[in-house]
Design an enzyme around this catalytic site. Structure first.
Site, PDB file in Angstrom:
ATOM      1  CG  ASP A  91      39.931  32.699  42.597  1.00  0.00           C
ATOM      2  OD1 ASP A  91      39.621  33.704  43.584  1.00  0.00           O
ATOM      3  OD2 ASP A  91      39.026  32.624  41.818  1.00  0.00           O
ATOM      4  CB  SER A 124      37.139  35.411  41.710  1.00  0.00           C
ATOM      5  OG  SER A 124      37.221  34.342  40.814  1.00  0.00           O
TER       6      SER A 124
END
Length: 739
Positions: free
Chosen positions: A215, A69
């Site tokens: 993610d 991320s």
């Protein structure tokens, strides 16, 4: 034997003199390999940059990087040459909320896009992709953030192996189709970083080699295992987690989702955390993934730095361990990793995703020349221009890795065959619904149509057709059928009810150029009266249906940054009309004429305070003008009851005034808190039968105090007002976009 030792010593001295080989390289060959792990956490990634500053001061070498991320973003940029100071500057100087929301500045939008977007809350597609969307709702495509990554990673837009980067790099994502962790190790570096930060439910997933990536934090938010597989013998781990939220803190969908993602990745998280040789967890309690405010970023950078300084002795001990207790002395001068250039030698310029005439049109619009020097600012301007047209669902670019760089724009057309619905409430007309069907933003056709209907106390139905280039010159025709029913006032007195149907058939030529629109044409208007028309004294006029053939020219410029709460920019509209009943004259004499104008600007006085001055007016150049075309003022919105009615915000209802009217308004708007505003305004005008006597004419004045909330589906407002037009305190409430 002594001769052999002498030879070896001479050879060693010779190697020291060779370029590219020195004692520090000898240390590098002997020391342990260090892996850096950067966890996910959205805005909290600022703390990772703070930690990197201290790692650089302690001269901890980094051989491998793995991130998830925001850790993939910080890690990817660090891997290609940005040092902590450059990352600090980059992080502080971005408008992250603007980037993350995929916004395009309003002044950069095409005129047509502004017109189509600022009235409707609901959009129902008529294409195969049956995805109903609310205004500003749904997935964020991530165009702005991807283009930022592309700008920061020039030279690495297509990489055979991330192991070949200046620091070998990996980032983690999750394939939501197979439900498995994916470690990205080659391909487009900016797209890999974008995939790793695709928060489920917020950002649209990224298509990658047949997979649909989101993610990586859902399965591996702290990828220590990844960096160890790369070859790391020593692992430094920066964790942005702040522990579990309490029951009282789980009050929104975003916090629940964040906690759920943490639960999903918990087994691997615990295992990876235990494998770290140095674990740093900055104190970020109270901040979350969306804490992109300037003050929050500053604080998190400092907290990351402080967390690392608190471990300074551990860092020095780790440094000795890395070098087997034979660490080189600290460098007297800090070396800085190079930043990337801002001007590129460009080879070919390609446009992918569209073809034919549309491709050539885009090539002309971006205005970039092949085989020339092009700055990053010029590429950014081209991207903004393409996004401002609001006809592409995808606007990206890619630069070749070698000089001269081939520049490729990747575009994808939107399907604008949609039904658009707007809803509004106010205390004057209670409720109103606006329904629209159009293809007005399709580039691939020269035939543009629109059908719009308003259901309210004063309803209308309008259909239009135009032929020509979407953003060029067009010839068009429109028909509007309306019904009008409103009380007419003269001062405090209700002089009667106006009820009539209107028909308007127009032919026109129009041209939009950036923030400017020109429109000229002729219009046939027919009025079917269901009541009498009235003078200011309440004198009724028994008249029959009227028909007119009028000519008009309209010029509009709009550079406001926001339509409802502007902080800079202006809007100017001037319209001239010639009224006839036979195309040449009116009532056997010279035609009647009118000049309308409205101009306003926004002046920012501070972060919360804004000044909004404006002027408006309407002058009639005939003593024999038809009654229906007289001057009418009142209400918040121009043309709400009649196309030529002028807003007078300090009074509700419709008031008839003299044949010449001019006014100035000054508003002071203050942002109380986030999206809550208070506005105080005053307006003053003059009216007179003759233009030359305007300054000695009657005075019109009023004031209002308004409190409003900038709601996603349209402003919500309540105001109290007073004007000498009505001589009574009024209260007005509204919700929704104006139409």
């Amino acid at each position: 034997m002594n001769k052999d030792k002498c030879f070896i010593r001479c050879l060693f001295c010779l190697l020291l003199l060779l370029p590219g080989w020195n004692g520090s390289d000898a240390y590098a060959q002997e020391r342990r390999k260090v892996g850096l792990v950067l966890g996910g956490g959205g805005a909290k990634g600022a703390a990772e940059i703070g930690v990197l500053k201290v790692l650089e001061e302690a001269e901890i070498p980094i051989d491998y990087i793995a991130g998830t991320s925001i850790g993939a973003i910080v890690g990817g940029l660090y891997a290609i040459g940005y040092d902590a100071a450059a990352l600090d500057s980059m992080y502080r100087n971005q408008d992250w909320l603007f980037l993350i929301k995929d916004q395009v500045k309003r002044e950069s939008k095409a005129f047509l896009s502004k017109e189509e977007k600022e009235k409707y809350q609901l959009h129902i597609p008529l294409s195969k992709e049956k995805k109903v969307a609310f205004t500003s709702g749904g997935y964020v495509a991530g165009q702005n953030i991807l283009n930022l990554f592309s700008k920061l990673t020039v030279g690495y837009h297509s990489v055979d192996r991330f192991s070949d980067l200046p620091i070998p790099f990996r980032c983690v994502a999750v394939d939501i189709v197979e439900g498995k962790e994916v470690v990205l190790d080659s391909g487009s570096l900016p797209l890999a970083m974008r995939a790793s930060m695709s928060i489920p439910g917020v950002f649209a997933p990224v298509e990658w080699n047949g997979m649909l990536l989101v993610d990586g934090g859902a399965l591996n938010n702290l990828p220590v295992d990844v960096v160890k597989k790369m070859g790391a013998e020593v692992v430094i781990c920066i964790d942005l987690s702040t522990g579990w939220r309490s029951k009282e803190e789980l009050k929104s969908a975003s916090t629940v989702l964040d906690q759920l993602v943490g639960i999903m990745g918990q087994p691997k998280y615990r295992s990876n955390k235990e494998q770290a040789d140095l674990y740093i967890n900055p104190a970020l309690k109270g901040y979350n993934a969306a804490s992109f405010q300037t003050e929050a970023i500053d604080t998190m950078l400092l907290r990351g730095e402080q967390a690392a300084r608190d471990r300074w002795d551990d860092l020095l001990a780790l440094r000795r361990y890395i070098y087997h207790d034979n660490a080189p002395d600290f460098s007297p001068e800090k070396t800085t990793r190079p930043c990337l250039a801002g001007t590129y030698s460009i080879g070919k310029i390609e446009i992918e995703g569209i073809g034919g005439k549309e491709k050539e049109w885009v090539r002309r619009k971006i205005g970039l020349q092949e085989y020339s020097e092009i700055s990053q600012e010029e590429i950014d301007r081209a991207l903004v221009k393409l996004q401002g047209f609001d006809i592409f669902s995808r606007v990206e670019y890619r630069l070749g890795n070698t000089d001269p760089h081939d520049l490729v724009f990747l575009l994808e057309m939107k399907d604008y065959r949609k039904i658009n619905i707007g809803v509004r409430f106010d205390t004057e007309e209670l409720a109103g619904i606006l329904v629209n069907l159009s293809n007005n933003q399709q580039l691939a056709t020269k035939h543009h149509y629109s059908v719009t209907g308003r259901i309210s106390k004063n309803p209308y139905l309008e259909a239009g057709y135009a032929f020509g280039h979407l953003f060029g010159a067009k010839f068009g025709a429109s028909y509007r059928l309306g019904y009008h029913d409103f009380d007419l006032y003269a001062g405090k007195h209700d002089v009667g009810t106006m009820k009539f149907a209107s028909h308007a058939l127009a032919g026109y030529y129009t041209r939009d150029i950036a923030n400017f629109r020109m429109k000229i044409g002729a219009q046939f208007e027919y009025f079917d009266y269901r009541s009498e028309l009235f003078e200011r004294q309440g004198t009724p006029h028994e008249i029959h249906s009227d028909a007119f053939l009028n000519y008009f020219a309209d010029f509009t410029m709009d550079t406001y940054d926001r339509v409802y709460y502007p902080t800079h920019g202006s809007r100017i509209q001037i319209r001239g009309t010639l009224y006839t009943d036979d195309g040449i004259s009116y009532d056997g004499e010279a035609p009647s004429g009118a000049l309308d104008f409205h101009a306003g600007t926004a002046i920012r006085l501070g972060s919360r305070l804004c000044l909004l001055p404006s002027v408006q007016g309407r002058f009639l150049f005939s003593d024999d003008l038809p009654y229906i075309y007289r001057n009418y003022v009142g209400g918040i919105v121009d043309a709400d009851y009649l196309p030529w009615q002028k807003a007078w915000e300090s009074v509700q209802n419709v008031h008839i005034v003299e044949r010449n009217f001019a006014a100035a308004k000054l508003a002071l708007r203050y942002r109380i808190h986030k999206k809550i505003y208070a506005t105080a305004l005053g307006e003053y005008g003059k009216e007179n039968r003759k233009i030359e006597d305007m300054f000695s004419g009657g005075d019109l004045w009023g004031c209002a105090l308004r409190v409003s909330y900038d709601f996603l589906l349209g402003p919500i407002a309540i105001q109290a007002n007073y004007s000498n037009l009505y001589k009574n305190v009024g209260v007005y409430m509204s919700a929704g976009f104006k139409f």
